[in-house]
Design a protein around this motif. Structure first.
Motif, PDB file in Angstrom:
ATOM      1  N   MET A 189      64.748 106.041  45.551  1.00  0.00           N
ATOM      2  CA  MET A 189      64.703 105.867  46.984  1.00  0.00           C
ATOM      3  C   MET A 189      64.412 104.395  47.296  1.00  0.00           C
ATOM      4  SD  MET A 189      62.464 108.109  49.556  1.00  0.00           S
ATOM      5  CE  MET A 189      61.524 107.384  50.818  1.00  0.00           C
ATOM      6  N   PRO A 190      65.222 103.747  48.106  1.00  0.00           N
ATOM      7  CA  PRO A 190      64.978 102.341  48.428  1.00  0.00           C
ATOM      8  C   PRO A 190      63.693 102.175  49.241  1.00  0.00           C
ATOM      9  CG  PRO A 190      66.926 103.159  49.589  1.00  0.00           C
ATOM     10  CD  PRO A 190      66.407 104.274  48.743  1.00  0.00           C
ATOM     11  N   GLN A 191      63.034 101.064  48.988  1.00  0.00           N
ATOM     12  CA  GLN A 191      61.796 100.774  49.695  1.00  0.00           C
ATOM     13  C   GLN A 191      62.045  99.713  50.755  1.00  0.00           C
ATOM     14  OE1 GLN A 191      58.554  99.681  47.171  1.00  0.00           O
ATOM     15  NE2 GLN A 191      57.366  98.851  48.837  1.00  0.00           N
ATOM     16  N   TYR A 192      61.634 100.007  51.972  1.00  0.00           N
ATOM     17  CA  TYR A 192      61.772  99.047  53.056  1.00  0.00           C
ATOM     18  C   TYR A 192      60.556  98.136  53.063  1.00  0.00           C
ATOM     19  CZ  TYR A 192      62.170  97.033  57.686  1.00  0.00           C
ATOM     20  OH  TYR A 192      62.263  96.152  58.719  1.00  0.00           O
ATOM     21  N   ASN A 193      60.786  96.849  53.119  1.00  0.00           N
ATOM     22  CA  ASN A 193      59.685  95.900  53.171  1.00  0.00           C
ATOM     23  C   ASN A 193      59.315  95.623  54.626  1.00  0.00           C
ATOM     24  OD1 ASN A 193      59.766  95.797  50.421  1.00  0.00           O
ATOM     25  ND2 ASN A 193      60.796  93.839  50.312  1.00  0.00           N
ATOM     26  N   ASP A 194      58.161  96.126  55.029  1.00  0.00           N
ATOM     27  CA  ASP A 194      57.643  95.905  56.377  1.00  0.00           C
ATOM     28  C   ASP A 194      56.965  94.550  56.512  1.00  0.00           C
ATOM     29  OD1 ASP A 194      58.246  98.549  57.311  1.00  0.00           O
ATOM     30  OD2 ASP A 194      56.433  99.265  56.308  1.00  0.00           O
ATOM     31  N   LEU A 195      56.533  93.989  55.377  1.00  0.00           N
ATOM     32  CA  LEU A 195      55.735  92.770  55.396  1.00  0.00           C
ATOM     33  C   LEU A 195      56.387  91.690  54.552  1.00  0.00           C
ATOM     34  CD1 LEU A 195      52.251  94.438  54.791  1.00  0.00           C
ATOM     35  CD2 LEU A 195      53.250  93.779  56.986  1.00  0.00           C
ATOM     36  N   ILE A 196      56.243  90.467  55.007  1.00  0.00           N
ATOM     37  CA  ILE A 196      56.645  89.312  54.211  1.00  0.00           C
ATOM     38  C   ILE A 196      55.409  88.450  54.022  1.00  0.00           C
ATOM     39  CG2 ILE A 196      59.057  89.269  54.944  1.00  0.00           C
ATOM     40  CD1 ILE A 196      58.304  86.986  56.865  1.00  0.00           C
ATOM     41  N   ALA A 197      55.436  87.649  52.984  1.00  0.00           N
ATOM     42  CA  ALA A 197      54.323  86.753  52.702  1.00  0.00           C
ATOM     43  C   ALA A 197      54.765  85.316  52.899  1.00  0.00           C
ATOM     44  CB  ALA A 197      53.832  86.965  51.275  1.00  0.00           C
ATOM     45  N   ILE A 198      53.930  84.543  53.576  1.00  0.00           N
ATOM     46  CA  ILE A 198      54.171  83.116  53.788  1.00  0.00           C
ATOM     47  C   ILE A 198      53.075  82.361  53.039  1.00  0.00           C
ATOM     48  CG2 ILE A 198      54.411  81.260  55.487  1.00  0.00           C
ATOM     49  CD1 ILE A 198      56.545  83.477  55.741  1.00  0.00           C
ATOM     50  N   CYS A 199      53.475  81.442  52.175  1.00  0.00           N
ATOM     51  CA  CYS A 199      52.543  80.688  51.340  1.00  0.00           C
ATOM     52  C   CYS A 199      51.624  79.809  52.188  1.00  0.00           C
ATOM     53  CB  CYS A 199      53.328  79.836  50.348  1.00  0.00           C
ATOM     54  SG  CYS A 199      52.301  78.855  49.228  1.00  0.00           S
ATOM     55  N   ASP A 200      50.347  79.852  51.892  1.00  0.00           N
ATOM     56  CA  ASP A 200      49.362  79.022  52.594  1.00  0.00           C
ATOM     57  C   ASP A 200      49.579  77.533  52.353  1.00  0.00           C
ATOM     58  OD1 ASP A 200      48.048  81.320  53.488  1.00  0.00           O
ATOM     59  OD2 ASP A 200      46.578  81.287  51.875  1.00  0.00           O
ATOM     60  N   HIS A 201      50.216  77.174  51.230  1.00  0.00           N
ATOM     61  CA  HIS A 201      50.375  75.762  50.884  1.00  0.00           C
ATOM     62  C   HIS A 201      51.672  75.151  51.397  1.00  0.00           C
ATOM     63  CE1 HIS A 201      46.790  75.193  48.421  1.00  0.00           C
ATOM     64  NE2 HIS A 201      46.929  76.483  48.169  1.00  0.00           N
ATOM     65  N   CYS A 202      52.796  75.808  51.115  1.00  0.00           N
ATOM     66  CA  CYS A 202      54.087  75.209  51.484  1.00  0.00           C
ATOM     67  C   CYS A 202      54.685  75.833  52.750  1.00  0.00           C
ATOM     68  CB  CYS A 202      55.072  75.308  50.331  1.00  0.00           C
ATOM     69  SG  CYS A 202      55.613  76.995  49.972  1.00  0.00           S
ATOM     70  N   LEU A 203      54.071  76.893  53.263  1.00  0.00           N
ATOM     71  CA  LEU A 203      54.498  77.592  54.480  1.00  0.00           C
ATOM     72  C   LEU A 203      55.927  78.138  54.384  1.00  0.00           C
ATOM     73  CD1 LEU A 203      52.899  75.317  57.213  1.00  0.00           C
ATOM     74  CD2 LEU A 203      51.971  77.383  56.146  1.00  0.00           C
ATOM     75  N   ARG A 204      56.364  78.466  53.169  1.00  0.00           N
ATOM     76  CA  ARG A 204      57.657  79.113  52.962  1.00  0.00           C
ATOM     77  C   ARG A 204      57.436  80.545  52.521  1.00  0.00           C
ATOM     78  NH1 ARG A 204      60.486  74.802  49.155  1.00  0.00           N
ATOM     79  NH2 ARG A 204      58.905  75.774  47.904  1.00  0.00           N
ATOM     80  N   ALA A 205      58.438  81.387  52.750  1.00  0.00           N
ATOM     81  CA  ALA A 205      58.352  82.784  52.327  1.00  0.00           C
ATOM     82  C   ALA A 205      58.201  82.863  50.809  1.00  0.00           C
ATOM     83  CB  ALA A 205      59.586  83.547  52.780  1.00  0.00           C
ATOM     84  N   VAL A 206      57.406  83.820  50.376  1.00  0.00           N
ATOM     85  CA  VAL A 206      57.167  84.032  48.952  1.00  0.00           C
ATOM     86  C   VAL A 206      57.954  85.262  48.510  1.00  0.00           C
ATOM     87  CG1 VAL A 206      55.422  84.429  47.176  1.00  0.00           C
ATOM     88  CG2 VAL A 206      54.806  83.158  49.248  1.00  0.00           C
ATOM     89  N   ASP A 207      58.829  85.091  47.522  1.00  0.00           N
ATOM     90  CA  ASP A 207      59.499  86.248  46.947  1.00  0.00           C
ATOM     91  C   ASP A 207      58.432  87.146  46.338  1.00  0.00           C
ATOM     92  OD1 ASP A 207      62.034  85.330  47.623  1.00  0.00           O
ATOM     93  OD2 ASP A 207      62.272  84.260  45.719  1.00  0.00           O
TER      94      ASP A 207
END
Length: 120
Positions: A1-19
């Motif tokens: 069953m595929p999992q939906y990602n409700d949350l994303i993470a943004i790095c505290d240092h570079c302010l880019r999304a974290v895989d």
């Protein structure tokens, strides 16, 4: 069953999304045990800031949705050092990123919280 990602993470240092496989949500539990002020939870790429040896680390692939965040909250409640951290702020910033959160966990689809707060 595929999992939906409700949350994303943004790095505290570079302010880019974290895989999800490339970072963690962590706190220095040694510092939390001895600090006078609440110790801050961090969200980072593994390459931007490695958690210290005394860190409690949650791999980001284990906190990609609201249910996982709730599960981690229940799990962490048994830790005596949790009260010495800003975990409640992590939860509130995730729920209400419009209050100035630029990093950390954020909803993939922000929604209005104009319903008036708890139970509204």
């Amino acid at each position: 069953m595929p999992q939906y990602n409700d949350l994303i993470a943004i790095c505290d240092h570079c302010l880019r999304a974290v895989d999800t496989g490339d970072g963690s949500l962590w706190v220095d539990q040694t510092q939390a045990t001895h600090a006078a002020a609440p110790t801050t939870w961090r969200t980072t790429h593994d390459g931007c800031a490695a958690p210290p040896a005394g860190a409690y680390r949650i791999p980001l692939e284990r906190v990609t949705n609201w249910a996982a965040l709730l599960h981690w909250t229940a799990h962490l409640l048994d830790r005596p050092w949790l009260a010495c951290t800003d975990w409640s702020d992590v939860l509130l910033r995730t729920l209400e990123p419009h209050h100035g959160a630029v990093s950390g966990l954020q909803p993939t689809a922000p929604r209005s919280l104009a319903w008036g707060g708890i139970g509204g």
